[in-house]
Motif scaffolding. Structure first.
Motif, short mmCIF file in Angstrom:
data_model
loop_
_atom_site.label_atom_id
_atom_site.label_comp_id
_atom_site.label_asym_id
_atom_site.label_seq_id
_atom_site.Cartn_x
_atom_site.Cartn_y
_atom_site.Cartn_z
N TYR A 80 0.87 -1.17 0.00
CA TYR A 80 0.00 0.00 0.00
C TYR A 80 0.91 1.22 0.00
CZ TYR A 80 -3.29 3.51 1.81
OH TYR A 80 -4.03 4.65 1.99
N LEU A 81 0.80 2.02 -1.04
CA LEU A 81 1.64 3.22 -1.14
C LEU A 81 0.80 4.45 -0.82
CD1 LEU A 81 3.58 2.59 -4.51
CD2 LEU A 81 4.22 1.91 -2.21
N LYS A 82 1.42 5.35 -0.09
CA LYS A 82 0.71 6.58 0.28
C LYS A 82 1.69 7.75 0.18
CE LYS A 82 -1.91 8.47 4.20
NZ LYS A 82 -2.35 8.21 5.57
N CYS A 83 1.25 8.81 -0.43
CA CYS A 83 2.11 10.00 -0.53
C CYS A 83 1.30 11.22 -0.10
CB CYS A 83 2.61 10.15 -1.96
SG CYS A 83 3.84 11.45 -2.12
N VAL A 84 1.73 11.80 0.99
CA VAL A 84 1.04 12.99 1.52
C VAL A 84 1.84 14.22 1.12
CG1 VAL A 84 0.21 14.14 3.60
CG2 VAL A 84 0.19 11.64 3.48
N GLY A 85 1.17 15.13 0.42
CA GLY A 85 1.89 16.32 -0.04
C GLY A 85 1.24 17.61 0.44
N GLN A 86 1.27 18.58 -0.42
CA GLN A 86 0.71 19.89 -0.09
C GLN A 86 -0.64 20.06 -0.81
OE1 GLN A 86 2.42 22.21 2.00
NE2 GLN A 86 3.64 20.37 2.37
N ALA A 87 -1.37 21.08 -0.44
CA ALA A 87 -2.67 21.34 -1.07
C ALA A 87 -2.49 21.45 -2.59
CB ALA A 87 -3.26 22.63 -0.51
N GLY A 88 -3.31 20.73 -3.31
CA GLY A 88 -3.22 20.75 -4.77
C GLY A 88 -2.46 19.56 -5.33
N PHE A 89 -1.84 18.81 -4.47
CA PHE A 89 -1.09 17.64 -4.94
C PHE A 89 -2.09 16.54 -5.33
CE2 PHE A 89 0.97 13.52 -3.66
CZ PHE A 89 1.87 13.48 -4.71
N ASP A 90 -1.93 15.99 -6.56
CA ASP A 90 -2.84 14.92 -6.98
C ASP A 90 -2.10 13.84 -7.75
OD1 ASP A 90 -2.58 15.74 -9.70
OD2 ASP A 90 -4.22 17.18 -9.48
N PHE A 137 -2.87 6.23 -8.92
CA PHE A 137 -3.15 6.53 -7.51
C PHE A 137 -4.57 7.09 -7.41
CE2 PHE A 137 1.43 6.53 -7.71
CZ PHE A 137 1.83 6.01 -6.48
N THR A 138 -5.06 7.16 -6.21
CA THR A 138 -6.38 7.74 -5.96
C THR A 138 -6.19 9.06 -5.21
OG1 THR A 138 -7.32 5.53 -5.77
CG2 THR A 138 -8.63 7.32 -4.88
N ILE A 145 -2.44 11.19 -1.86
CA ILE A 145 -2.86 10.14 -2.79
C ILE A 145 -2.45 8.78 -2.24
CG2 ILE A 145 -2.69 11.63 -4.84
CD1 ILE A 145 0.01 10.21 -5.42
N ASP A 146 -3.12 7.73 -2.70
CA ASP A 146 -2.70 6.40 -2.28
C ASP A 146 -2.97 5.38 -3.39
OD1 ASP A 146 -5.43 6.10 -2.12
OD2 ASP A 146 -5.46 5.32 -0.10
N TRP A 147 -2.36 4.22 -3.22
CA TRP A 147 -2.53 3.11 -4.17
C TRP A 147 -2.50 1.82 -3.38
CZ3 TRP A 147 0.97 -0.89 -5.34
CH2 TRP A 147 0.62 -1.71 -6.42
N ASP A 148 -3.52 0.97 -3.59
CA ASP A 148 -3.62 -0.30 -2.87
C ASP A 148 -3.37 -1.42 -3.86
OD1 ASP A 148 -3.99 -1.92 -0.73
OD2 ASP A 148 -6.16 -1.69 -0.61
N LEU A 179 6.28 10.00 1.95
CA LEU A 179 5.94 8.79 1.20
C LEU A 179 6.04 7.59 2.13
CD1 LEU A 179 5.40 7.50 -1.65
CD2 LEU A 179 7.86 7.18 -1.81
N SER A 180 4.99 6.78 2.17
CA SER A 180 5.06 5.60 3.04
C SER A 180 4.63 4.35 2.27
CB SER A 180 4.18 5.78 4.28
OG SER A 180 2.83 5.98 3.90
N VAL A 181 5.23 3.24 2.64
CA VAL A 181 4.91 1.95 2.03
C VAL A 181 4.51 1.00 3.16
CG1 VAL A 181 5.77 0.03 0.63
CG2 VAL A 181 6.67 2.33 0.25
N ASP A 182 3.30 0.50 3.10
CA ASP A 182 2.85 -0.51 4.07
C ASP A 182 2.67 -1.83 3.34
OD1 ASP A 182 2.71 1.29 6.14
OD2 ASP A 182 0.63 1.83 5.72
#
Lengths: 188, 157
Positions: A80-90, A137-138, A145-148, A179-182
């Motif tokens: 499961y990938l997750k990337c947390v950014g700033q406002a407007g990041f998609d 990603f979603t 955004i994230d991706w499962d 960026l995190s990977v679970d």
């Protein structure tokens, strides 16, 4: 008279067979008490090459993760990938190329599009060839955004090395990102 | 009259047959109970290496034994390996995978009931030693709990 003899004979045979077959003896018996517990994790991960703390836009950075299934049975695992950014990041602001090497077999894993192909995530650059698009990603809440992923099996004692090349495009807002990977899994 | 006598004789034979059957089954039951309750000293068995006290789901463990036939004649032996749990009673088939070797050769081992494994019988000559290993692999479905691992050597001699 003949019939009586036959009946008696059969009865005698039955009696003998019955008595002989019943003679099963316990020669030795031993009981041992154990406690079964769940291990921390059977699939262990180590980061070979991590992402730098500062990433320049439009630049590709490698992320190398090695995983080993230390169990005696196969494990079904997914990332499961997750990337947390700033406002407007998609999801249009990121591109990930992914390639996996099977250390036991000594070969790259085929993602389905042909040998040594890349698995592609996010916005694929125009004119890019040589990879299998794994979806995108979603977008979440306008800034992360994230991706499962889907489950794939890692055999008992198998070592896989995952190579990910991560690019944040110039369309992304600058600032802090995380960026995190679970990885989750279950014995197969 | 003749027919009646014949009928009585026929019934008598049937009664004798039924009596023999009853005696046979009673003897089987009696010997069966005796078999599970008594120990015959015709096998000299030693535990070389025990299973660890703590087992982890997903891992394999091995115990080692050595035994010899101290009787005067060749003996046919079957190994029973049973996994019990007072807390987790309903062990499912396939949760535990068991591999048994005798003198480094794998012996056919069947899970006859969930958690109960039985090898095919093998012959042991008088005074000859056999080295046995029992390897258990705990699948991911094994429920963490306290278990008892029972090893029995049975003889159908």
């Amino acid at each position: 008279m003949q019939r009586k003899k036959i009946i008696l004979g059969l009865a005698a045979i039955f009696l003998m067979v019955g008595l002989v077959s019943a003679a099963t003896y316990t020669m030795w018996s031993h009981t041992w008490s154990v406690t079964v517990q769940v291990g921390a994790t059977a699939v262990q991960y180590s980061i070979i090459t991590g992402l730098p703390t500062t990433l320049d836009l439009d630049t590709e950075y490698p992320l190398v993760i090695r995983c080993i299934n230390t169990a005696a049975i196969p494990y079904d695992v997914k990332a499961y990938l997750k990337c947390v950014g700033q406002a407007g990041f998609d999801k249009e602001d990121i591109f990930v190329r992914w390639k996996t090497y099977d250390n036991n077999a000594g070969e790259w894993i085929d993602f389905g599009g042909g040998f040594e192909e890349f698995y592609l995530l996010g916005r694929v650059p125009a004119g890019y060839s040589g990879g299998v698009e794994g979806g995108s990603f979603t977008d979440r809440a306008g800034y992360w955004i994230d991706w499962d992923g889907t489950y794939s099996t890692i055999g008992a004692g198998v070592t896989l090395t995952h190579y990910l090349w991560v690019t944040i495009y110039g369309s992304a807002p600058v600032g802090a990102y995380q960026l995190s990977v679970d990885v989750t899994g279950q014995g197969a | 009259m003749f027919k009646l006598q014949r009928g009585i004789k026929k019934k008598g034979w049937v009664a004798i047959l039924v009596l023999i059957l009853v005696i046979t089954f009673s003897a089987q039951l009696a010997l069966g109970r005796k078999a599970t309750s008594q120990f015959d000293p015709m096998v000299d068995c030693h535990v070389v290496k025990e299973f660890p006290r703590k087992l982890t789901v997903g891992y394999s463990y091995e115990a080692e034994y050595k035994f010899r036939n101290i009787a005067k004649s060749t003996m046919s032996i079957t190994v029973h390996f049973t996994i019990h749990s007072d807390r987790h009673v309903k062990i499912k088939s396939g949760e535990w995978i068991v591999l048994i070797t005798i003198n480094q050769k794998v012996v056919k081992c069947t899970e006859v009931k969930p958690g109960v494994f039985e090898t095919k019988s093998f012959s042991v000559n008088p005074k000859s030693w056999r080295f046995m290993t029992i390897k258990v692999t705990l699948s991911a479905n094994v429920v963490p709990s306290n278990y008892k691992l029972e090893t029995d050597l049975l003889s159908k001699k």
